[in-house]
Design an enzyme around this catalytic site. Structure first.
Site, PDB file in Angstrom:
ATOM      1  N   HIS A  83       0.915  -1.166  -0.061  1.00  0.00           N
ATOM      2  CA  HIS A  83       0.157  -0.170   0.146  1.00  0.00           C
ATOM      3  C   HIS A  83       0.941   1.129   0.157  1.00  0.00           C
ATOM      4  CE1 HIS A  83      -3.373   2.603   0.907  1.00  0.00           C
ATOM      5  NE2 HIS A  83      -2.623   3.371   1.642  1.00  0.00           N
ATOM      6  N   ASP A 162     -15.717   2.731   6.828  1.00  0.00           N
ATOM      7  CA  ASP A 162     -14.337   3.701   6.602  1.00  0.00           C
ATOM      8  C   ASP A 162     -14.939   4.581   5.720  1.00  0.00           C
ATOM      9  OD1 ASP A 162     -11.745   5.097   6.427  1.00  0.00           O
ATOM     10  OD2 ASP A 162     -11.807   4.174   4.481  1.00  0.00           O
ATOM     11  N   ARG A 169     -15.383  13.040   7.758  1.00  0.00           N
ATOM     12  CA  ARG A 169     -13.934  13.772   8.117  1.00  0.00           C
ATOM     13  C   ARG A 169     -13.829  14.700   7.245  1.00  0.00           C
ATOM     14  NH1 ARG A 169     -10.042   9.019   8.034  1.00  0.00           N
ATOM     15  NH2 ARG A 169      -8.562  10.737   8.318  1.00  0.00           N
ATOM     16  N   SER A 184      -8.045   4.204   9.075  1.00  0.00           N
ATOM     17  CA  SER A 184      -8.748   4.214   7.755  1.00  0.00           C
ATOM     18  C   SER A 184      -7.889   3.548   6.724  1.00  0.00           C
ATOM     19  CB  SER A 184      -8.899   5.672   7.414  1.00  0.00           C
ATOM     20  OG  SER A 184      -9.142   5.912   6.134  1.00  0.00           O
ATOM     21  N   LYS A 188      -8.990  -1.191   5.518  1.00  0.00           N
ATOM     22  CA  LYS A 188      -9.239  -1.600   4.140  1.00  0.00           C
ATOM     23  C   LYS A 188      -8.068  -2.565   3.791  1.00  0.00           C
ATOM     24  CE  LYS A 188      -9.403   2.646   3.106  1.00  0.00           C
ATOM     25  NZ  LYS A 188      -9.465   3.969   2.785  1.00  0.00           N
TER      26      LYS A 188
HETATM   27  N1  URA Z   1      -6.304   7.558   2.875  1.00  0.00           N
HETATM   28  C1  URA Z   1      -7.155   6.838   3.486  1.00  0.00           C
HETATM   29  O1  URA Z   1      -7.633   5.841   3.014  1.00  0.00           O
HETATM   30  N2  URA Z   1      -7.602   7.259   4.587  1.00  0.00           N
HETATM   31  C2  URA Z   1      -7.103   8.325   5.361  1.00  0.00           C
HETATM   32  O2  URA Z   1      -7.661   8.719   6.161  1.00  0.00           O
HETATM   33  C3  URA Z   1      -6.009   9.045   4.527  1.00  0.00           C
HETATM   34  C4  URA Z   1      -5.775   8.448   3.467  1.00  0.00           C
END
Ligand code: URA
Length: 439
Positions: A83, A162, A169, A184, A188
């Site tokens: 990632h 999320d 947010r 967050s 995932k």
């Molecule tokens: N990428 C994400 O998936 N979440 C965040 O909060 C910031 C960047």
């Protein structure tokens, strides 16, 4: 339980229990709580922070709000993933996935689209005509089993909590909170089901994290979350003050990725890919294989130079309906109408190639989208030919603009003129990596 008690507890700086966090996330995901209570909760977390246990509990609660994939079962063994926290010119996945897969380590990855000035892997893939990123779960699984390599958008609803919280947010000033960012991203990743994850945390003015201290903290937090839920983790902190490689823009980045898979490409980008891939092999080797980093690096180098990584990429493109002629001859990728060079007025050393300015320049041409679903121009973008520390003479080519709309050239050029600066005295090159955190 009552939402107001949980919000008040966090407001007062107390640690929440796993039951409280699970209850809150579950209630919000199932629409049993209004946005205003979730917004108050997020602001309390933003101001008061969370301890390691709370962050892990929050991440798992979000990960479990939707489907949890079992990649190890799908791939018939240890599953490895990567990632990136998002950078300018970051086309690493396009090279690293086929490279790792060509070494016999299967990878099945779900990627995203670009938003704002950061690009997305799916958009870059779609610059290859016909390439299908919208696979059904069955297609995704079948390709993972058959070829050991698949790269597509999300076919399942991963971590829907999320999705809801992130949207909130965005409009409540609670994006820049390390526990919220870490949970967050990792929710995932955990839901995507890999056993081992390599995180590429970008640091610099073109990244989410602009200081090394924040990047280190975020990386450590994400590594801890992964470890707490039984995953093997490695995080690298890499530079994002200047763009990675030369190309910024979808088809331009695809062409650069193919060039790298052909054994060429910019040296910083190749090195970056080799390092990330070496860590993926190290995790996949589970302490049995590739324990010696130089052995892994030698194999990866060989697979970039002898065409094995490229062959794997070509196989993936064919399997997902893409036009392989564009892989064999990248000049067939979408091309912009206008190509304009930006040259140096003076002699000197490159002091700055602002990643943010280059991203905004490419955005100005139409390479990115402001809102989800906006159309983008795959052909346009910028190629920057210099790196910080390079010595240039007057008239040297600094960048090339690839545009389809002549009217946007001046604004694009302004970003580049301001973003690429000079010094009379020598300037030290920027490092590629700042740190590595093992979990
Ligand atoms: N990428 C994400 O998936 N979440 C965040 O909060 C910031 C960047």
């Amino acid at each position: 339980m009552h939402a107001v008690d949980i919000i008040a507890k966090k407001r007062d700086g107390l640690a929440l229990s796993q039951e409280e966090i699970n209850w809150f996330i579950d209630a919000y995901t199932t629409d049993a709580l209004p946005d205003y209570q979730a917004a108050a909760f997020l602001m309390a977390v933003c101001i008061r922070g969370m301890n390691r246990q709370e962050i892990s509990d929050l991440t798992l609660a979000m990960a479990r709000s939707g489907e949890m994939l079992d990649l190890a079962k799908l791939l018939g063994g240890y599953a490895v993933d990567k990632h990136s926290s998002g950078g300018v010119g970051d086309k690493t996945t396009l090279v690293v996935l086929p490279l790792v897969a060509s070494c016999g380590v299967p990878v099945a990855k779900m990627s995203g689209r670009g938003l704002g000035f950061s690009g997305g892997t799916l958009d870059k893939l779609e610059s290859i005509h016909g390439f299908n990123v919208n696979l059904t779960t069955e297609q995704f699984e079948a390709l993972a089993r058959k070829n050991g390599l698949v790269l597509a958008g999300q076919s399942k609803d991963l971590a829907p909590a999320d999705g809801k919280l992130y949207a909130l947010r965005d409009v409540t000033g609670t994006v820049p909170s390390l526990p919220l960012i870490a949970s967050s991203i990792m929710s995932k990743k955990l839901a995507a089901g890999a056993n081992g994850i390599v995180l590429d945390v970008k640091m610099g003015e073109g990244a989410f994290m602009t200081s090394l201290e924040d990047a280190r903290q975020l990386a450590q937090m994400m590594v801890d979350i992964g470890v707490d839920s039984g995953r093997d983790m490695i995080a690298v902190i890499s530079d994002m003050n200047q763009p990675l490689g030369h190309a910024v823009g979808n088809a331009l980045e695809m062409a650069e990725a193919i060039e790298t898979l052909q054994g060429g490409g910019p040296s910083d980008f190749r090195e970056h890919c080799l390092q990330v891939a070496a860590y993926m092999l190290r995790l996949a080797g589970q302490g049995q294989r590739w324990t010696d980093e130089s052995e892994a690096r030698a194999l990866l180098d060989e697979h970039l130079d002898n065409g094995q990584a490229l062959a794997k990429f070509r196989q993936m493109v064919a399997a997902q309906g893409g036009d392989v002629e564009m892989v064999d001859d990248p000049s067939k990728l979408p091309q912009a109408t206008y190509q304009v060079d930006v040259t140096a007025d003076e002699a000197g050393y490159i002091a700055q190639v602002s990643a943010k300015a280059v991203a905004l320049a490419a955005f100005e041409l139409g390479a990115g989208r402001e809102r989800k679903g906006d159309p983008i121009d795959l052909a346009v973008g910028v190629k920057v030919h210099v790196k910080v520390g390079d010595q240039v003479g007057p008239g040297a080519k600094l960048a090339t603009i690839y545009a389809n709309d002549e009217g946007r050239l001046a604004a694009c050029r302004k970003y580049l003129d301001e973003g690429i600066t000079f010094h009379r005295e020598p300037v030290a090159p920027l490092p590629l990596f700042y740190d590595t955190i093992m979990g």
